[in-house]
Design an enzyme around this catalytic site. Structure first.
Site, PDB file in Angstrom:
ATOM      1  N   ALA A   1      13.017  -7.988  55.592  1.00 37.47           N
ATOM      2  CA  ALA A   1      11.639  -8.310  55.977  1.00 37.47           C
ATOM      3  C   ALA A   1      11.650  -9.233  57.176  1.00 37.47           C
ATOM      4  O   ALA A   1      12.620  -9.964  57.413  1.00 37.47           O
ATOM      5  CB  ALA A   1      10.895  -8.970  54.817  1.00 37.47           C
ATOM      6  N   ASP A   2      10.567  -9.190  57.924  1.00 37.88           N
ATOM      7  CA  ASP A   2      10.392 -10.142  59.022  1.00 37.88           C
ATOM      8  C   ASP A   2       8.917 -10.495  59.116  1.00 37.88           C
ATOM      9  O   ASP A   2       8.054  -9.619  58.987  1.00 37.88           O
ATOM     10  CB  ASP A   2      10.871  -9.560  60.348  1.00 37.88           C
ATOM     11  CG  ASP A   2      10.916 -10.623  61.430  1.00 37.88           C
ATOM     12  OD1 ASP A   2      11.906 -11.378  61.456  1.00 37.88           O
ATOM     13  OD2 ASP A   2       9.951 -10.732  62.217  1.00 37.88           O
TER      14      ASP A   2
END
Length: 208
Positions: free
Chosen positions: A78-79
Site C-alpha cells: 500500500a501507499d
C-alpha cells in the site's frame, strides 16, 4: 495454514501492521520494499498512490522469488498520498517539512489517497484506490510549533498522524478513517477475501 495462504506485507509501517491485526490478520512476513517515491512530472496524486503500491508489491515479490525456499503466497502493498488539489505533500522528514505541510493544511480541505496492490499466489495483480477528504481547523502558529515539537509527524505523509495528536485538528472527515491512518481496512479485507484469502481464520482467538 497452507503455503497458499501465506501473506507477505510489503511494508514496514507499524501502522499498517496494527491495522491488519485489528482485522484479525497477522502477516506471515513483513518485507519492506523501498522504492523511489518521487512523483513523475505532472503525476496526479491518485496515480502516484497506485503506481507506488504496485511497484512495492512487485519489488517484494521479486525479492521473494530469489529465495531458495520460495513458495507462492499473497503479497500485499500500500501507499498513501496526501494532496491539496494536485499538489502532493511530502512524507515529512524535517522540522521545516512538517511546519510547511501544516501551514498549507491549516483551515483547508485536503485529500488522502491510498493505493492497495495485491499479488495472488497465481500471479494475478489486483488493485484498489481509496480516497478520503479531510478538513483541518485553522492552526495558529503556536499550535503548529507545539505539534512539530512532538515529533509525531516524522515520516508521515502530509506531516501528520490522524490517530495521534493531530486528530484534534480534524473538523470534518468524509470517507475511510483507516485510509488516513495508512491502510483502508474495508477495501483491503474485501480485496483479500475476494481472492480467496481466509480473512476470518483467527477471529475465534480474538480478545476484546
Amino acid at each position: 495454514m497452507s503455503s497458499l495462504q501465506k501473506l507477505v506485507l510489503a511494508s514496514g509501517s507499524p501502522r499498517r501492521i496494527e491495522l491488519l491485526q485489528q482485522a484479525g490478520i497477522e502477516p506471515d512476513r513483513v518485507l519492506p520494499a523501498d522504492v523511489d517515491e518521487t512523483p513523475l512530472r505532472a503525476e496526479h496524486p491518485r496515480s502516484l498512490a497506485k503506481r507506488l503500491s504496485t511497484e512495492k508489491a512487485e519489488k517484494a515479490l521479486a525479492s521473494l522469488k530469489s529465495e531458495e525456499d520460495y513458495a507462492p503466497g499473497f503479497v500485499l502493498a500500500a501507499d498513501t498520498v496526501v494532496a491539496v488539489g494536485r499538489r502532493i505533500l511530502p512524507k515529512a522528514e524535517t522540522l521545516d517539512d512538517a511546519a510547511n505541510c501544516l501551514g498549507l493544511l491549516s483551515g483547508r480541505s485536503h485529500r488522502v489517497y491510498s493505493g492497495i496492490c495485491l499479488i495472488t499466489p497465481g500471479g494475478k495483480l489486483r488493485q484498489r484506490l481509496v480516497e478520503s477528504r479531510v478538513r483541518f481547523k485553522r492552526l495558529p502558529r503556536e499550535e503548529i510549533d507545539a505539534y512539530v515539537a512532538s515529533g509525531e509527524w516524522r515520516g508521515k505523509a502530509g506531516g501528520y498522524a490522524v490517530q495521534g495528536l493531530a486528530g484534534s485538528f480534524v473538523v470534518k472527515l468524509v470517507g475511510s478513517y483507516t485510509n488516513i491512518v495508512g491502510l483502508p481496512l474495508y477495501e483491503t479485507v474485501a480485496l483479500l477475501s475476494g481472492e480467496g484469502f481466509k480473512v476470518h481464520t483467527n477471529w475465534h482467538t480474538a480478545r476484546p
